[in-house]
Write an enzyme that holds these catalytic residues in place. Structure first.
Site, PDB file in Angstrom:
ATOM      1  N   ARG A 161     -36.307   4.244  43.187  1.00 18.54           N
ATOM      2  CA  ARG A 161     -36.220   2.911  42.660  1.00 18.54           C
ATOM      3  C   ARG A 161     -34.966   2.601  41.717  1.00 18.54           C
ATOM      4  NH1 ARG A 161     -42.333   3.075  40.588  1.00 18.54           N
ATOM      5  NH2 ARG A 161     -42.159   4.775  42.771  1.00 18.54           N
ATOM      6  N   LYS A 211     -41.494  18.327  40.880  1.00 20.95           N
ATOM      7  CA  LYS A 211     -42.397  18.576  41.930  1.00 20.95           C
ATOM      8  C   LYS A 211     -43.052  19.857  41.800  1.00 20.95           C
ATOM      9  CE  LYS A 211     -40.246  14.955  44.997  1.00 20.95           C
ATOM     10  NZ  LYS A 211     -41.521  13.975  44.811  1.00 20.95           N
TER      11      LYS A 211
HETATM   12  N1  BES Z   1     -39.073  10.739  47.263  1.00 26.43           N
HETATM   13  C1  BES Z   1     -40.234  10.772  46.897  1.00 26.43           C
HETATM   14  C2  BES Z   1     -41.476  10.023  47.777  1.00 26.43           C
HETATM   15  C3  BES Z   1     -41.810  11.088  48.855  1.00 26.43           C
HETATM   16  C4  BES Z   1     -42.884  11.923  48.704  1.00 26.43           C
HETATM   17  C5  BES Z   1     -41.312  10.885  50.328  1.00 26.43           C
HETATM   18  C6  BES Z   1     -43.357  12.771  49.723  1.00 26.43           C
HETATM   19  C7  BES Z   1     -41.971  11.597  51.092  1.00 26.43           C
HETATM   20  C8  BES Z   1     -42.813  12.143  51.048  1.00 26.43           C
HETATM   21  C9  BES Z   1     -39.957   9.748  45.542  1.00 26.43           C
HETATM   22  O1  BES Z   1     -38.978   9.936  44.974  1.00 26.43           O
HETATM   23  C10 BES Z   1     -41.023  10.190  44.668  1.00 26.43           C
HETATM   24  O2  BES Z   1     -41.084  11.371  44.243  1.00 26.43           O
HETATM   25  N2  BES Z   1     -42.151   9.423  44.531  1.00 26.43           N
HETATM   26  C11 BES Z   1     -43.291   9.730  43.390  1.00 26.43           C
HETATM   27  C12 BES Z   1     -43.306   8.381  42.505  1.00 26.43           C
HETATM   28  C13 BES Z   1     -44.371   8.765  41.534  1.00 26.43           C
HETATM   29  C14 BES Z   1     -43.686   9.480  40.294  1.00 26.43           C
HETATM   30  C15 BES Z   1     -44.418   7.426  40.959  1.00 26.43           C
HETATM   31  C16 BES Z   1     -44.482   9.973  44.259  1.00 26.43           C
HETATM   32  O3  BES Z   1     -44.604   9.242  45.341  1.00 26.43           O
HETATM   33  O4  BES Z   1     -45.035  10.843  43.984  1.00 26.43           O
HETATM   34 MN    MN Z   2     -38.999  11.417  43.506  1.00 23.82          MN
END
Ligand code: BES
Ligand code: MN
Ligand code: ZN
Length: 497
Positions: free
Chosen positions: A352, A278
């Site tokens: 997931r 990230k």
């Molecule tokens: N934990 C994150 C989602 C999240 C993002 C929660 C911001 C709270 C605030 C999750 O694991 C994630 O990283 N999801 C990705 C999915 C994508 C790679 C398809 C996302 O939402 O960017």
């Molecule tokens: Mn994630």
């Protein structure tokens, strides 16, 4: 520390301040509630009044001749009279009372007209409960790492002649249990990931069950996880020094034969994204990527302490998602216990993967219902902001029940679809399913992914809590960042099952 006690007399009584609630307009709200001014005129002898007044935007202060404070908290006008009005107003009031260092406050509850009460609050008890929740939750601060902790201590004396002392005491007890565990959930969310990782989370749950042995706890370590072919959980955890754990909580408040309800909570103790790392900005928030787990734990202990007559199981796949030489990679394919293979397209779509294993495991309990909570997608926050979670279910009755609970608790949900078309977006050429869809509808494709691992024999609802689990302090009773979202919602829902 906020404490509550019943009082049968409003005046004269030993108190430093009186807390009243007022309304700024001639709305429905004002018509259905007894005015603070009215109560004041009736209950306080004229000779005690004084005219000193101080105003702020939503709080008016006035003093009695003997120096005691009359504190008028103005209520926001929400869309209509709803149960969140006093929760929010109470939270605003308590922050001010704390800053004024008051210790004894008489809480004056306005009487409410019967029809509005039934329509909006269910009962006198729940109406009162909203004030207590606001006062307790509004005073929360995560101060574990502060050298100077707040020493705030307020005893509230509740004046509400509509309810007997016995009933008020019952509301106090109920509210105390619920808010204690909402704050526990917040503490867990707030804990830095250096302290709170899968093993310490499991230890925490075990120590909670020592205090309340009605909740039985089992923990699968990595060996056990491998043996059980929970390869989603294994894959997500393998980039980290901190080994994954699978935590099981069981509370049987009813005979063993009756089918349990299973709550599944995403327990990613830190989500760096893994190899698909990230960006740095706001990555710290991902210490709270175990919010679903925090809510699950808090809910089950609340249910146990309230002795709810239900059977409940909590399942928490816990892992830390880190980049390293041993991490899973984009392009990897994992085969889950269910037999389905998953192509990893993005290692940041890790929630997931671990939930797939938990949903698979849930079927062993032959549950009547499974609800999962997960900070699953940023896309859900894009869609709904911080003010609501995304609700996914194919079951209209279940959806209605959850929405009903959410209207009462103010923990809002908004239903999003699970239409078959979206399932096409997670097709893979080389595995049974891919762990990400395309650019659009990310919250929905994530939910569709989960659905592939749901046993059709049980009802299922998924709550994407990525928005409301974290929040700025825009709602007075949610603390900055970590909110403990979902505990009150689930308890309200469970009360009716
Ligand atoms: N934990 C994150 C989602 C999240 C993002 C929660 C911001 C709270 C605030 C999750 O694991 C994630 O990283 N999801 C990705 C999915 C994508 C790679 C398809 C996302 O939402 O960017
Ligand atoms: Mn994630
Ligand atoms: Zn995550």
């Amino acid at each position: 520390m906020i404490k509550f006690k019943h009082t049968s007399r409003i005046f004269p009584t030993e108190t430093d301040a009186y807390l009243f609630f007022t309304f700024s307009d001639k709305s429905e709200i004002k018509k259905s509630l007894r005015n603070a001014e009215e109560i004041l005129k009736e209950k306080f002898p004229k000779k005690f009044h004084d005219s000193v007044m101080a105003n702020s935007e939503n709080q008016n202060l006035s003093f009695l001749k003997d120096g005691r404070l009359l504190f008028f908290q103005k209520c926001d006008k929400l869309e209509r009279l709803n149960p969140d009005i006093f929760r929010r107003a109470s939270a605003s009031a308590v922050k001010k009372l704390i800053s004024m260092k008051l210790n004894r406050v008489t809480l004056v509850i306005s009487t409410i007209e019967k029809e509005s009460l039934q329509k909006n609050f269910d009962s006198h008890e729940y109406y009162l409960q909203t004030f207590l929740e606001g006062l307790a939750l509004g005073s929360y601060k995560y101060d574990q790492y502060l050298s100077e902790k707040s020493k705030a201590k307020i005893d509230f004396h509740i004046f509400y002649p509509e309810l007997s002392k016995r009933k008020i005491d019952a509301v106090i007890k109920l509210s105390n249990v619920i808010t204690k565990y909402v704050m526990l959930a917040r503490d867990l969310q707030n804990s830095p990931a250096s302290e709170l990782y899968p093993e310490t989370l499991a230890l925490k749950v075990k120590s909670l069950s020592k205090q309340n042995p009605k909740v039985k706890v089992k923990v699968f370590n990595l060996t056990e996880i491998k043996k059980r072919k929970m390869r989603g959980l294994e894959a997500v955890g393998k980039g980290s020094e901190r080994k994954p754990q699978f935590i099981i909580l069981e509370y049987f408040g009813k005979d063993r034969k009756s089918q349990p309800l299973v709550i599944v909570g995403k327990g990613v103790t830190f989500d760096s994204g893994g190899i698909s790392i990230k960006p740095a900005q706001n990555m710290w928030e991902m210490k709270g990527d175990m919010s679903g787990a925090a809510t699950t734990i808090a809910t089950i202990f609340t249910a146990a302490e309230l002795k709810l007559k239900i059977n409940l199981v909590g399942l928490i796949p816990a892992a830390e998602n880190m980049p390293s030489g041993s991490s899973m990679r984009p392009g990897d394919i994992i085969r889950t216990a269910s037999g389905k293979s998953i192509e990893i397209d993005n290692t940041d779509a890790e929630g997931r993967l671990i939930l797939a294993d938990a949903l698979e495991y849930a079927a062993k309990y032959k549950p009547k219902l499974v609800i999962d909570l997960a900070t699953l997608t940023g896309a859900c926050v894009v869609a709904l902001g911080n003010f609501a979670s995304g609700l996914f279910t194919r079951d209209d009755d279940l959806s209605r029940e959850i929405v009903r609970a959410s209207n009462l608790t103010g923990e809002r949900v908004w239903r999003l679809p699970l239409w078959d078309d979206y399932h096409q977006l997670i097709k893979s050429d080389i595995a049974d399913v891919k762990n990400v869809g395309g650019r659009w509808g990310g919250a929905i494709t994530a939910a569709c992914f989960l659905e592939k691992f749901v046993d059709k024999k049980y009802k299922w609802a998924h709550l994407d809590i990525a928005g409301p689990a974290f929040a700025e302090e825009t709602i007075p009773y949610t603390s900055k960042t970590m909110t403990g979202y979902g505990v009150r919602l689930l308890i309200k829902f469970l009360e009716n099952t």
